[in-house]
Design an enzyme around this catalytic site. Structure first.
Site, PDB file in Angstrom:
ATOM      1  N   LYS A 110      17.563  42.562  55.567  1.00 21.32           N
ATOM      2  CA  LYS A 110      17.784  41.451  56.506  1.00 21.32           C
ATOM      3  C   LYS A 110      17.129  40.174  55.967  1.00 21.32           C
ATOM      4  CE  LYS A 110      19.457  41.564  60.186  1.00 21.32           C
ATOM      5  NZ  LYS A 110      20.860  41.396  60.660  1.00 21.32           N
ATOM      6  N   TYR A 160      15.259  48.364  55.593  1.00 22.81           N
ATOM      7  CA  TYR A 160      16.056  47.610  56.575  1.00 22.81           C
ATOM      8  C   TYR A 160      15.620  46.152  56.612  1.00 22.81           C
ATOM      9  CZ  TYR A 160      17.040  45.534  61.160  1.00 22.81           C
ATOM     10  OH  TYR A 160      17.396  44.665  62.163  1.00 22.81           O
ATOM     11  N   THR A 163      16.084  39.274  62.485  1.00 25.36           N
ATOM     12  CA  THR A 163      15.087  40.082  63.194  1.00 25.36           C
ATOM     13  C   THR A 163      13.655  39.631  62.886  1.00 25.36           C
ATOM     14  OG1 THR A 163      14.113  42.299  63.179  1.00 25.36           O
ATOM     15  CG2 THR A 163      15.419  41.733  61.284  1.00 25.36           C
ATOM     16  N   ASP A 164      12.756  39.905  63.826  1.00 25.90           N
ATOM     17  CA  ASP A 164      11.326  39.613  63.588  1.00 25.90           C
ATOM     18  C   ASP A 164      10.772  40.458  62.448  1.00 25.90           C
ATOM     19  OD1 ASP A 164      11.361  42.085  64.938  1.00 25.90           O
ATOM     20  OD2 ASP A 164       9.894  41.507  66.458  1.00 25.90           O
ATOM     21  N   GLU A 165      11.491  41.563  62.130  1.00 24.65           N
ATOM     22  CA  GLU A 165      10.950  42.492  61.130  1.00 24.65           C
ATOM     23  C   GLU A 165      10.898  41.870  59.736  1.00 24.65           C
ATOM     24  OE1 GLU A 165      12.066  46.595  61.541  1.00 24.65           O
ATOM     25  OE2 GLU A 165      12.712  46.286  63.602  1.00 24.65           O
TER      26      GLU A 165
END
Ligand code: NAD
Ligand code: TYD
Length: 348
Positions: free
Chosen positions: A154, A150, A125-127
């Site tokens: 990741k 989260y 994810t970009d997060e």
């Protein structure tokens, strides 16, 4: 590619990926593996399974013994979607996030070392990059700086994947994508929550000032990008995937109000999410340059199609809102492990 293990296959993105694979690569045998947590819904795979070459397995990626037979049988590719993925839930408790997103990935990686696979793709994810100010975009070289439990879990998984490539020569790939929307999205996320609330005549909770910005991509574009990376990218590489489409939350809210014929009185500003990342935006020039991929679905069209999908599939999301979907597996198959064929009757 002859056999692919897709973990987290019953979720929003995983089930869209399975559907796309059936359509684009009908000869590839699919083992769809999913624990069916609250986020998994076997009904998402309804209709996919009647054709031979598809097998659904209910199992946990933290359970090496449940996974082993599929690795022993020989896999050409593994694509891992399985994750705890809701930021708001990770703020309430991080334990499951570390278990699935970190330990689960380590277990998959160790099995891929033991029973070599040709390609192992981790869906990220970009997060993992954290938050942006008003300008600039995330590049693949941007330092990892996650801000929620989260995204931290990741990011840990990405680093593990990278280390297995570097240390053991595992044939890994990592894709980092921005916010997805489209059919079969569980109703805790912004777009499905707002669409289903508005359809049900309820208000929509906008966090803070509504000016947080996300880079939105239709799930179909994301799935096509994953396939391109899986088939064409050099081993060990990382690719950003994004919609090239930055929209503040309040703007999406206004578009949804318009599409659903509701006025501004349906907006309810609520307390902001703790640690709320302000802005995400992906630089997608690497995937465009190396692999010739670009998103194709314009946001306005994709959003309006998505609203139509939710209108047509009211019983699907009503079962989610009431929790009834959690019994779908048991109703179809009783309690058990391997299911040769999932349910019948496409909902799309
Ligand atoms: P989701 O939360 O809707 O679904 C997660 C799926 O994983 C569910 O089917 C669940 O049953 C399964 N699962 C959870 N724990 C498991 C375990 N221990 N073993 C086996 N299966 C397990 O997720 P999503 O939104 O469809 O996202 C899929 C993947 O894509 C995730 O890895 C997420 O980090 C990533 N991603 C999502 C987005 C997005 O906008 N939704 C954007 C970028 C990346
Ligand atoms: P979300 O769909 O939870 O995705 P993510 O946190 O992974 O970006 O949220 C998208 C944006 O919408 C985010 O800025 C938080 C905001 N949001 C709301 O304003 N209200 C809501 O009820 C939800 C779920 C999200």
């Amino acid at each position: 590619m002859r056999t692919i293990l897709i973990t987290g296959a019953a979720d929003f993105i995983g089930s869209n990926f399975v559907r796309m694979m059936r359509e684009k690569r009908p000869d590839v045998r699919i083992v769809a593996f999913d624990a069916l947590t609250y986020a998994g819904n076997l009904e998402n795979l309804a209709g996919v399974s009647e054709v031979s070459g598809f097998q659904f397995v209910r199992g946990d990626i933290c359970d090496a013994e449940a996974l082993r037979p599929w690795f022993e049988g020989g896999l050409d590719a593994v694509v891992n979607f399985a994750a705890e993925s809701r930021v708001d839930r990770s703020i309430l408790g991080a334990q499951e996030f570390v278990r699935t997103n970190v330990v689960g990935v380590q277990i998959l990686l160790d099995l891929a070392r033991q029973f070599p696979v040709k390609r192992f793709l981790q869906v990220s994810t970009d997060e993992v990059y954290g938050s942006l100010g008003p300008t600039g975009k995330f590049m693949e070289t941007t330092p990892i700086a996650p801000s929620s439990p989260y995204s931290a879990s990741k990011a840990a998984a990405d680093l593990l994947v990278h280390s297995y490539h570097h240390t053991f020569g595992l044939p890994t790939l990592i894709t980092r994508c921005s916010n997805n929307y489209g059919p079969y999205q569980f109703s805790e996320k912004l777009i499905p929550l707002f669409v289903t609330n508005l359809l049900a005549g309820q208000k929509v909770p906008v966090y803070g000032d509504g000016m947080n910005v996300r880079d939105w991509i239709h799930v179909r574009d994301h799935c096509e990008a994953i396939l391109v990376v899986l088939e064409k990218a050099s081993l060990g590489s990382v690719y950003n995937i994004g919609g090239d489409c930055e929209v503040p939350n309040i703007e999406i809210t206004r578009q949804l109000l318009r599409l659903l014929g509701r006025d501004g009185s349906f907006i309810q500003y609520v307390k902001d999410r703790p640690g709320h990342d302000r802005r995400y935006a992906m630089d997608i020039s690497r995937i465009e340059r190396d692999l010739g991929w670009r998103p194709r679905i314009a946001f306005e069209q994709g959003l309006s199609d998505t609203v139509e999908w939710y209108k047509r599939n009211e019983d699907w999301w009503t079962r989610i809102k009431t929790g009834d979907y959690l019994h779908y597996y048991d109703r179809q198959y009783g309690v058990g492990g391997v299911v040769e064929a999932a349910a019948a009757g496409s909902r799309s």
